[in-house]
Design a protein around this motif. Structure first.
Motif, PDB file in Angstrom:
ATOM      1  N   PRO A   1     -21.439   5.667   1.539  1.00  0.00           N
ATOM      2  CA  PRO A   1     -20.821   5.796   2.867  1.00  0.00           C
ATOM      3  C   PRO A   1     -20.138   7.148   3.051  1.00  0.00           C
ATOM      4  CG  PRO A   1     -19.418   4.496   1.429  1.00  0.00           C
ATOM      5  CD  PRO A   1     -20.671   4.771   0.651  1.00  0.00           C
ATOM      6  N   VAL A   2     -19.945   7.518   4.304  1.00  0.00           N
ATOM      7  CA  VAL A   2     -19.162   8.710   4.640  1.00  0.00           C
ATOM      8  C   VAL A   2     -17.732   8.272   4.899  1.00  0.00           C
ATOM      9  CG1 VAL A   2     -18.878  10.630   6.248  1.00  0.00           C
ATOM     10  CG2 VAL A   2     -21.168   9.848   5.638  1.00  0.00           C
ATOM     11  N   LEU A   3     -16.789   8.867   4.182  1.00  0.00           N
ATOM     12  CA  LEU A   3     -15.390   8.498   4.327  1.00  0.00           C
ATOM     13  C   LEU A   3     -14.775   9.185   5.544  1.00  0.00           C
ATOM     14  CD1 LEU A   3     -14.339   8.688   0.579  1.00  0.00           C
ATOM     15  CD2 LEU A   3     -15.273   6.756   1.856  1.00  0.00           C
ATOM     16  N   GLN A   4     -13.535   8.832   5.862  1.00  0.00           N
ATOM     17  CA  GLN A   4     -12.894   9.367   7.058  1.00  0.00           C
ATOM     18  C   GLN A   4     -12.705  10.878   6.998  1.00  0.00           C
ATOM     19  OE1 GLN A   4      -9.277   7.197   7.781  1.00  0.00           O
ATOM     20  NE2 GLN A   4     -10.357   5.476   8.738  1.00  0.00           N
ATOM     21  N   ASN A   5     -12.594  11.430   5.787  1.00  0.00           N
ATOM     22  CA  ASN A   5     -12.423  12.889   5.677  1.00  0.00           C
ATOM     23  C   ASN A   5     -13.757  13.630   5.675  1.00  0.00           C
ATOM     24  OD1 ASN A   5     -13.463  12.300   3.177  1.00  0.00           O
ATOM     25  ND2 ASN A   5     -11.721  13.083   2.004  1.00  0.00           N
TER      26      ASN A   5
ATOM     27  N   PRO B   1      -0.631  -4.706   5.170  1.00  0.00           N
ATOM     28  CA  PRO B   1      -0.591  -4.013   3.870  1.00  0.00           C
ATOM     29  C   PRO B   1      -0.770  -2.512   4.053  1.00  0.00           C
ATOM     30  CG  PRO B   1      -2.714  -5.083   4.188  1.00  0.00           C
ATOM     31  CD  PRO B   1      -1.853  -5.513   5.325  1.00  0.00           C
ATOM     32  N   PRO B   2      -0.237  -1.707   3.156  1.00  0.00           N
ATOM     33  CA  PRO B   2      -0.454  -0.255   3.219  1.00  0.00           C
ATOM     34  C   PRO B   2      -1.938   0.082   3.165  1.00  0.00           C
ATOM     35  CG  PRO B   2       1.282  -0.787   1.659  1.00  0.00           C
ATOM     36  CD  PRO B   2       0.650  -2.094   2.053  1.00  0.00           C
ATOM     37  N   LYS B   3      -2.297   1.176   3.774  1.00  0.00           N
ATOM     38  CA  LYS B   3      -3.702   1.558   3.886  1.00  0.00           C
ATOM     39  C   LYS B   3      -4.349   1.724   2.518  1.00  0.00           C
ATOM     40  CE  LYS B   3      -6.649   5.007   6.124  1.00  0.00           C
ATOM     41  NZ  LYS B   3      -6.661   6.244   6.961  1.00  0.00           N
ATOM     42  N   GLU B   4      -3.563   2.214   1.536  1.00  0.00           N
ATOM     43  CA  GLU B   4      -4.147   2.456   0.218  1.00  0.00           C
ATOM     44  C   GLU B   4      -4.463   1.165  -0.529  1.00  0.00           C
ATOM     45  OE1 GLU B   4       0.377   3.181  -0.084  1.00  0.00           O
ATOM     46  OE2 GLU B   4      -1.277   3.588   1.321  1.00  0.00           O
ATOM     47  N   PHE B   5      -3.994   0.015  -0.005  1.00  0.00           N
ATOM     48  CA  PHE B   5      -4.311  -1.266  -0.628  1.00  0.00           C
ATOM     49  C   PHE B   5      -5.643  -1.842  -0.119  1.00  0.00           C
ATOM     50  CE2 PHE B   5       0.448  -2.478  -1.384  1.00  0.00           C
ATOM     51  CZ  PHE B   5       0.556  -1.384  -2.228  1.00  0.00           C
ATOM     52  N   LEU B   6      -6.206  -1.218   0.902  1.00  0.00           N
ATOM     53  CA  LEU B   6      -7.413  -1.737   1.532  1.00  0.00           C
ATOM     54  C   LEU B   6      -8.648  -0.998   1.036  1.00  0.00           C
ATOM     55  CD1 LEU B   6      -6.118  -1.989   5.209  1.00  0.00           C
ATOM     56  CD2 LEU B   6      -6.050  -3.751   3.441  1.00  0.00           C
ATOM     57  N   CYS B   7      -9.716  -1.735   0.858  1.00  0.00           N
ATOM     58  CA  CYS B   7     -10.976  -1.118   0.451  1.00  0.00           C
ATOM     59  C   CYS B   7     -11.524  -0.288   1.616  1.00  0.00           C
ATOM     60  CB  CYS B   7     -11.983  -2.183   0.047  1.00  0.00           C
ATOM     61  SG  CYS B   7     -13.630  -1.530  -0.341  1.00  0.00           S
ATOM     62  N   PRO B   8     -11.871   0.992   1.412  1.00  0.00           N
ATOM     63  CA  PRO B   8     -12.392   1.832   2.502  1.00  0.00           C
ATOM     64  C   PRO B   8     -13.694   1.313   3.107  1.00  0.00           C
ATOM     65  CG  PRO B   8     -11.711   3.181   0.633  1.00  0.00           C
ATOM     66  CD  PRO B   8     -11.682   1.761   0.168  1.00  0.00           C
ATOM     67  N   ILE B   9     -14.397   0.450   2.388  1.00  0.00           N
ATOM     68  CA  ILE B   9     -15.688  -0.049   2.884  1.00  0.00           C
ATOM     69  C   ILE B   9     -15.517  -1.336   3.679  1.00  0.00           C
ATOM     70  CG2 ILE B   9     -17.943  -0.948   2.185  1.00  0.00           C
ATOM     71  CD1 ILE B   9     -17.857   0.972  -0.165  1.00  0.00           C
ATOM     72  N   THR B  10     -14.791  -2.302   3.134  1.00  0.00           N
ATOM     73  CA  THR B  10     -14.642  -3.594   3.803  1.00  0.00           C
ATOM     74  C   THR B  10     -13.380  -3.682   4.643  1.00  0.00           C
ATOM     75  OG1 THR B  10     -13.466  -4.558   1.906  1.00  0.00           O
ATOM     76  CG2 THR B  10     -15.885  -4.701   1.922  1.00  0.00           C
ATOM     77  N   GLY B  11     -12.390  -2.852   4.352  1.00  0.00           N
ATOM     78  CA  GLY B  11     -11.118  -2.912   5.076  1.00  0.00           C
ATOM     79  C   GLY B  11     -10.250  -4.075   4.640  1.00  0.00           C
ATOM     80  N   SER B  12     -10.617  -4.740   3.551  1.00  0.00           N
ATOM     81  CA  SER B  12      -9.873  -5.906   3.059  1.00  0.00           C
ATOM     82  C   SER B  12      -8.980  -5.524   1.889  1.00  0.00           C
ATOM     83  CB  SER B  12     -10.833  -7.009   2.629  1.00  0.00           C
ATOM     84  OG  SER B  12     -11.690  -7.371   3.699  1.00  0.00           O
ATOM     85  N   LEU B  13      -7.940  -6.351   1.690  1.00  0.00           N
ATOM     86  CA  LEU B  13      -7.042  -6.152   0.561  1.00  0.00           C
ATOM     87  C   LEU B  13      -7.835  -6.298  -0.734  1.00  0.00           C
ATOM     88  CD1 LEU B  13      -3.970  -5.624   0.356  1.00  0.00           C
ATOM     89  CD2 LEU B  13      -3.679  -8.087  -0.041  1.00  0.00           C
ATOM     90  N   MET B  14      -7.698  -5.344  -1.629  1.00  0.00           N
ATOM     91  CA  MET B  14      -8.534  -5.317  -2.840  1.00  0.00           C
ATOM     92  C   MET B  14      -8.014  -6.281  -3.900  1.00  0.00           C
ATOM     93  SD  MET B  14      -9.449  -1.234  -3.229  1.00  0.00           S
ATOM     94  CE  MET B  14      -7.770  -0.654  -2.956  1.00  0.00           C
TER      95      MET B  14
END
Length: 529
Positions: free
Chosen positions: A64-68, A24-37
């Motif tokens: 959490p601290v995000l990737q940016n 799935p595209p990255k924007e479909f994944l939760c930044p915390i769990t990495g799972s499809l939302m």
């Protein structure tokens, strides 16, 4: 024909299998769990998360601290119908099962792992405990309270030049005598150039390809380019120690300085964080102060973004570890903002501000400034309410090493406060108890007034218990306070007659100690911090 049909069926099956494994595209994944939302929501800072992930983070009080490099704001949550519809359409198109609702305990385990990792990363920077601070000042005289254990390692005692022993320093006969550490930092020396003249030198020095790439982004007029450059610089200087030296150049520092006052949160946060990383190297500390960063860090501490304030406090703490920076930071006005930061909602800001003040008050001029700012009652109030008691007590120990500080603390009823704490059960750790006894010991030097106040507070009884049941350090310092109260080794009230009855009532016998010259004689004038 059946064979052909079977062959076509196999081809169709393989295509379906390939599609089902499509990522799935990255924007479909939760930044915390990495799972499809399954239930995506937009938070106040604009990012999209799984609703349950936000709820768990809120329940655990974790951001959490995000990737940016930024932290999201979970204060407001709005359903993101657009991305939810897009996810469902993508699942149907790729023949992927619609994402199920996540399980609370599973998400909680993931968040707790991130919390543990974040704590470990935080400790990888400059984080020292009160116990380490006490260990680092184990055998130094009460005049200076030696430095904390940091990447600088154990540093020499700048105050021992007048001592007859390498192990201790006899307290000066005149309490008004200024401490030897009175030289102004190089950056304020009348014979020195201005900070910018010092740093912007040798323009013909070759620029590395890595530095050139970073400079191109940092100097860009596009905010996105600035963000990318700072995120890269922060990552490089966090993971590569050698890069902290090679990239701490006048050009890089000038670019960071121009971005610290940015109104864009990602830019400001990563600019200050990058400066913290650069400041970890001992050789960079004075260079950064000379480059004029302290006023910018003070401004961030006063009115910057919350995460920027955390990093600003950390930067001032790191820079304050260098002896040549201590006076400069105090002169430039950092003491009062750091005091205010002790009340911050952020634990990291409070922690680093306290440690910065501890190191800054190792210098006499900063002790006097702190006293003139009227901070003693505030610090005592924090101790009495249990607000960062152990760390604040370390600052008070330093303040008590100057006449002005002792006077202010005695005026603020510090003796009664400290004895009350020792008598009660409110102290949160043995380290805090040790610091409390240490503060009393610092107040006891050369002060007849201390003896009277200690008598009124019934300190002998409390100190006697500590001398028998406390830790090694606490017992040693309690013993020495009792000796001071008896007039032993002070030069004031040698007979100590007014305390005879007090000691007798506490089960103590008054024994005249006779100490020959040499090491034992020095011992009564030194401390075991």
């Amino acid at each position: 024909m059946g064979g052909n049909g079977k062959h076509r069926w196999k081809i169709s099956f393989h295509r379906s299998s390939s599609q089902s494994k499509q990522q799935p595209p990255k924007e479909f994944l939760c930044p915390i769990t990495g799972s499809l939302m399954s239930d995506p929501v937009v938070v106040s800072s604009g990012q999209t998360f799984e609703r349950l992930s936000v709820q768990v983070c809120t329940d655990l009080n974790f951001t959490p601290v995000l990737q940016n490099g930024t932290r999201p704001d979970f204060s407001t949550v709005i359903t993101n119908l657009a991305i939810k519809t897009t996810i469902i359409n993508w699942c149907d198109k790729t023949r992927t099962v619609h994402p199920p609702a996540p399980d609370y305990s599973t998400v909680e385990n993931i968040v707790r792992e991130k919390m543990t990792a974040a704590t470990a990363e935080k400790e990888d920077l400059i984080r020292v405990s009160e116990k380490e601070l006490l260990n680092a000042v184990a055998e130094n005289p009460p005049v200076i309270f030696s430095h904390a254990v940091t990447e600088l390692g154990t540093r020499g005692n700048h105050f021992n030049s007048g001592s007859s022993s390498e192990e201790s320093v006899i307290i000066a006969a005149s309490p008004g005598t200024p401490l030897p550490f009175t030289l102004r930092p190089t950056c304020f020396s009348p014979s020195s150039s201005s900070s910018f003249e010092i740093e912007v030198q040798n323009p013909n020095v070759p620029v590395s390809e890595e530095e050139e790439t970073l400079l191109k982004k940092l100097k860009s007029k596009e905010v996105f380019e600035q963000e990318q450059g700072l995120v890269s610089l922060r990552s490089i200087t966090r993971n590569r120690e050698e890069a902290r030296v090679s990239l701490c150049t006048p050009r890089i520092l000038s670019s960071i300085r121009s971005l610290i006052d940015s109104r864009y949160v990602v830019v400001q946060v990563n600019a200050v964080a990058s400066l913290v990383n650069l400041s970890l190297e001992k050789s960079n500390k004075m260079r950064i102060v000379r480059s004029g960063f302290v006023p910018f860090l003070i401004d961030v501490l006063k009115g910057g973004f919350s995460e920027s304030q955390e990093h600003a406090a950390g930067a001032l703490f790191s820079l304050a570890l260098d002896d040549d920076n201590k006076m400069a930071i105090g002169v430039l006005g950092a003491l009062q903002p750091l005091m205010h930061a002790l009340r911050s909602e952020s634990e990291r800001t409070r922690h680093d501000s306290a440690l910065a003040l501890y190191h800054l008050t190792l210098v006499q001029s900063n002790r006097v400034k702190m006293v003139k700012l009227g901070v003693v009652p505030t610090l005592l109030s924090m101790v009495m309410t249990g607000t960062m008691a152990s760390r604040v007590l370390l600052i008070l120990c330093n303040l008590a090493m100057c006449v002005e500080g002792r006077t202010a603390m005695l005026d603020a009823n510090a003796v009664d406060c400290l004895v009350s704490l020792l008598r009660g059960s409110e102290l949160d750790s043995e380290a805090t108890r040790e610091n409390c006894v240490a503060a009393l010991y610092a107040l006891s030097h050369g002060s007849l007034r201390f003896k009277g106040l200690a008598k009124e507070a019934n300190a002998v009884e409390v100190l006697r218990v500590i001398e028998e049941t406390g830790t090694d350090r606490a017992r040693e310092k309690a013993k020495r306070v009792l000796e001071k109260m008896r007039g032993f080794g002070d030069g004031d009230d040698e007979d100590g007659s007014e305390f005879d009855s007090l000691f007798e009532s506490s089960g103590l016998t008054r024994t005249r100690y006779r100490v020959a010259g040499g090491r034992n004689n020095n011992l009564v004038n030194s401390t075991t911090f």
